[in-house]
Every structure is written in C-alpha cells, then in structure tokens.
Design an enzyme around this catalytic site. Structure first.
Site, PDB file in Angstrom:
ATOM      1  N   HIS A 177     -20.089 -24.487  15.243  1.00  0.00           N
ATOM      2  CA  HIS A 177     -21.408 -24.444  14.596  1.00  0.00           C
ATOM      3  C   HIS A 177     -22.447 -23.710  15.450  1.00  0.00           C
ATOM      4  O   HIS A 177     -23.461 -23.254  14.926  1.00  0.00           O
ATOM      5  CB  HIS A 177     -21.950 -25.859  14.377  1.00  0.00           C
ATOM      6  CG  HIS A 177     -21.331 -26.592  13.240  1.00  0.00           C
ATOM      7  ND1 HIS A 177     -20.028 -27.014  13.242  1.00  0.00           N
ATOM      8  CD2 HIS A 177     -21.859 -27.002  12.051  1.00  0.00           C
ATOM      9  CE1 HIS A 177     -19.781 -27.661  12.108  1.00  0.00           C
ATOM     10  NE2 HIS A 177     -20.868 -27.659  11.380  1.00  0.00           N
ATOM     11  N   CYS A 200     -18.325 -25.170  20.251  1.00  0.00           N
ATOM     12  CA  CYS A 200     -18.353 -25.787  18.923  1.00  0.00           C
ATOM     13  C   CYS A 200     -18.647 -24.663  17.954  1.00  0.00           C
ATOM     14  O   CYS A 200     -19.553 -23.844  18.193  1.00  0.00           O
ATOM     15  CB  CYS A 200     -19.445 -26.853  18.847  1.00  0.00           C
ATOM     16  SG  CYS A 200     -19.680 -27.483  17.180  1.00  0.00           S
ATOM     17  N   CYS A 223     -11.867 -25.445  14.976  1.00  0.00           N
ATOM     18  CA  CYS A 223     -12.741 -26.575  15.276  1.00  0.00           C
ATOM     19  C   CYS A 223     -12.367 -27.027  16.678  1.00  0.00           C
ATOM     20  O   CYS A 223     -11.196 -27.334  16.943  1.00  0.00           O
ATOM     21  CB  CYS A 223     -12.482 -27.693  14.266  1.00  0.00           C
ATOM     22  SG  CYS A 223     -13.329 -29.232  14.628  1.00  0.00           S
ATOM     23  N   ASP A 246     -11.475 -26.399   9.525  1.00  0.00           N
ATOM     24  CA  ASP A 246     -12.575 -26.986  10.316  1.00  0.00           C
ATOM     25  C   ASP A 246     -12.991 -28.298   9.653  1.00  0.00           C
ATOM     26  O   ASP A 246     -12.731 -28.520   8.464  1.00  0.00           O
ATOM     27  CB  ASP A 246     -13.781 -26.037  10.379  1.00  0.00           C
ATOM     28  CG  ASP A 246     -14.895 -26.602  11.266  1.00  0.00           C
ATOM     29  OD1 ASP A 246     -14.599 -27.048  12.387  1.00  0.00           O
ATOM     30  OD2 ASP A 246     -16.064 -26.630  10.839  1.00  0.00           O
ATOM     31  N   SER A 247     -13.649 -29.142  10.440  1.00  0.00           N
ATOM     32  CA  SER A 247     -14.153 -30.398   9.878  1.00  0.00           C
ATOM     33  C   SER A 247     -15.212 -30.125   8.812  1.00  0.00           C
ATOM     34  O   SER A 247     -15.438 -30.968   7.949  1.00  0.00           O
ATOM     35  CB  SER A 247     -14.778 -31.233  10.996  1.00  0.00           C
ATOM     36  OG  SER A 247     -15.825 -30.500  11.606  1.00  0.00           O
ATOM     37  N   GLU A 267     -25.838 -28.343   9.891  1.00  0.00           N
ATOM     38  CA  GLU A 267     -25.346 -28.826   8.594  1.00  0.00           C
ATOM     39  C   GLU A 267     -26.511 -29.082   7.629  1.00  0.00           C
ATOM     40  O   GLU A 267     -26.353 -29.008   6.423  1.00  0.00           O
ATOM     41  CB  GLU A 267     -24.521 -30.112   8.768  1.00  0.00           C
ATOM     42  CG  GLU A 267     -23.207 -29.912   9.509  1.00  0.00           C
ATOM     43  CD  GLU A 267     -22.033 -29.491   8.607  1.00  0.00           C
ATOM     44  OE1 GLU A 267     -22.032 -29.835   7.423  1.00  0.00           O
ATOM     45  OE2 GLU A 267     -21.122 -28.801   9.125  1.00  0.00           O
TER      46      GLU A 267
HETATM   47  N1  DGL Z   1     -17.083 -27.505  14.228  1.00  0.00           N
HETATM   48  C1  DGL Z   1     -16.689 -28.602  15.064  1.00  0.00           C
HETATM   49  C2  DGL Z   1     -16.282 -28.127  16.445  1.00  0.00           C
HETATM   50  O1  DGL Z   1     -16.091 -26.916  16.665  1.00  0.00           O
HETATM   51  C3  DGL Z   1     -17.761 -29.654  15.233  1.00  0.00           C
HETATM   52  C4  DGL Z   1     -18.259 -30.314  14.011  1.00  0.00           C
HETATM   53  C5  DGL Z   1     -17.926 -31.785  13.961  1.00  0.00           C
HETATM   54  O2  DGL Z   1     -18.432 -32.582  14.760  1.00  0.00           O
HETATM   55  O3  DGL Z   1     -17.169 -32.102  13.079  1.00  0.00           O
HETATM   56  O4  DGL Z   1     -16.135 -28.936  17.323  1.00  0.00           O
END
Ligand code: DGL
Length: 279
Positions: free
Chosen positions: A199, A197, A78, A15-16, A163
């Site tokens: 998050h 997403c 991600c 993931d990012s 975050e």
């Molecule tokens: N976790 C990333 C996703 O599922 C989003 C976070 C980011 O913008 O890097 O898209």
C-alpha cells in the site's frame, strides 16, 4: 498428487486487499503479453494485525482458489502474506496439493536490490505490524548481506489511510511524519528505507517529504516485476504454462462495485471484477 487438472493458465497475483495492485501494475507494464488474475481478499483485509495461523490459513485458501482458476504461478503481492505464509505453503502444501506449480513472494526480490543501493549498510523497514513482528526482512537480509544492520518500524495507520482514500489528506502527514521519525531515531545513518507493504507507494510523496535528504525510499513494484521476468526466463517449464492473451481479471471477496471504485485509485482504469468466496 496434483489436485488440479489444468496445465496452463494466467499468472495469479494475490493481496489481502488493494495494495497488490501496485505490484500488478508494474508487472503488467513490463510483461503485458501474459494473462493475469488478481485476487483481493477485501472482505477480510487487513491481514497486518492478524496472527500467523490466520494469515497462513487465509493465504492458502487464496492460493488454492487461484490454482482452481488455472494459475500455474502465484505471486503473493502482500508482504504480510509473504512474511507469514509463503515458507509453509512452499515447503508443506505445494508438494501435496500441486507439486508442479509455484508460489513466490515479494520479500526476497526487494532484499536482493539492496546491495546496489545502500552505502552505509543501515537499512530501515517500514511495514505492517505483522511484517515487522515476523522479522522476515531482517532474516532475509542477514542471509544475503550479513554485515548490514536492519531497523524496523510498524506503521499500523498507513494501510487504513490508503484503504479509506485519505492518503493525500493533511491528516495523513501526521502519521507519515510520526513513523518516519520513529524509524530514523533508531539510527540516523539509515540511507535506504524499504517500503515493505504494497500500500505504501500511494503515500510515496509524503514519505519523501519527511525522509531526511539523501535517504532512498525503496518501492517494490518494479523490483518484483524485474525479478518475475528473470524467474520466468530461468524457468521455461513454468513460463510455457503461463498463457498469453494480454488479459487481466479481478476477483474480490467483497462487493465488486466497491472493488472497482477503489481499484481505480491504484490503476487509473475501470476494471472488470467478480466476487468469489474463500473457504
Ligand atoms: N498489502 C499488505 C502488505 O503488503 C498489507 C495490508 C494488510 O494489512 O492487509 O503487507
């Protein structure tokens, strides 16, 4: 020509940042016997506002690093990376760098679940700006369910709230309410909302609070875990190259101390983290 020598290794989860930990948690609960390596590109997060070229470049670097660690199978946990990089990596890079290894995303397993859930066929997607602008969800939904109508709303403030550990604060209510209102104003008959997403499950309580009664928020963790289990069952040639010692390692491109502190928000346990460089 395979650039990598190992023939067995852990399952890689990328993931990012921290969001993919919500997916990792579900996968480990369902299949604790495997070894896992989680890689968070925390130094360069967020990906959500970055261009196609950059997300692709960063994601390929991450996948290559996980291959170096022996991963035979990598999950892009991600949505932004799945939307912007998965297809190119599968079609253009894998045949050249590692033809016998696999990279999977999170969009397809999420979309597959819709058929069992929606009654109205009106689907909402909440995601990063990058995921919404890529049209990956509408395109994937049209392939499986051409009769459905899809409405997307970008939620650029939600990842920063998580975050920065502000997702339970009263300030978060404002932005959750705002984006959900914007989505529902596009079509009041939406009955299923994909949290597109990784998050967003951390905002689930507030999302439920502001979604109209009866509208179902769809988190991805269990859908991706079920789909991975099914994939391993259907692909014994990959499954037998995934090692099973029930271990989990964590890699980050930022400081390990920062990662450990933040990861405990997602995983509720102390984690062993190393720093790596992606290039
Ligand atoms: N976790 C990333 C996703 O599922 C989003 C976070 C980011 O913008 O890097 O898209």
């Amino acid at each position: 020509m395979n650039r990598y020598n190992q023939h067995a290794g852990p399952i890689g989860i990328f993931d990012s940042g921290y969001g993919g930990l919500t997916i990792l948690e579900n996968i480990r609960q369902l299949m604790p016997e495997y070894d896992y390596i989680y890689l968070g590109d925390n130094a360069r997060t967020p990906y959500g506002t970055r261009s196609f070229e950059i997300v692709y470049e960063f994601t390929l670097q991450a996948v290559s690093k996980l291959f170096e660690y022996g991963c035979q199978l990598v999950i892009l946990a991600c949505n932004t990376a799945s939307a912007k990089a998965l297809r190119s990596i599968q079609q253009n890079d894998l045949p050249v760098i590692a033809p016998d290894r696999r990279v999977l995303g999170v969009i397809r397993p999420t979309v597959e679940a819709l058929g069992n859930i929606t009654h109205t066929g009106k689907i909402g997607i909440l995601g990063t700006t990058g995921t919404i602008q890529s049209y990956s969800y509408p395109l994937e939904i049209k392939k499986l369910y051409p009769q459905y109508e899809v409405f997307g709303e970008a939620c650029p403030m939600w990842v920063p709230l998580v975050e920065n550990n502000e997702h339970r604060s009263p300030g978060a209510d404002y932005f959750v309410h705002q984006y959900i209102n914007r989505l529902m104003m596009q079509c009041p008959d939406i009955d299923t909302v994909i949290l597109g997403c990784t998050h967003y499950p951390l905002l689930l309580d507030k999302i439920k609070k502001y979604l109209p009664e009866g509208v179902i928020p769809l988190s991805q963790g269990n859908l991706v875990a079920d789909s991975l289990k099914d994939y391993l069952h259907r692909h014994p040639e990959i499954e037998k190259r995934c090692t099973k010692n029930a271990s989990c390692r964590f890699l980050t491109t930022e400081s390990p101390q920062k990662f450990s502190a933040a990861a405990s928000l997602f995983l509720h346990e102390a984690v062993d983290v190393s720093r790596i460089v992606l290039e």
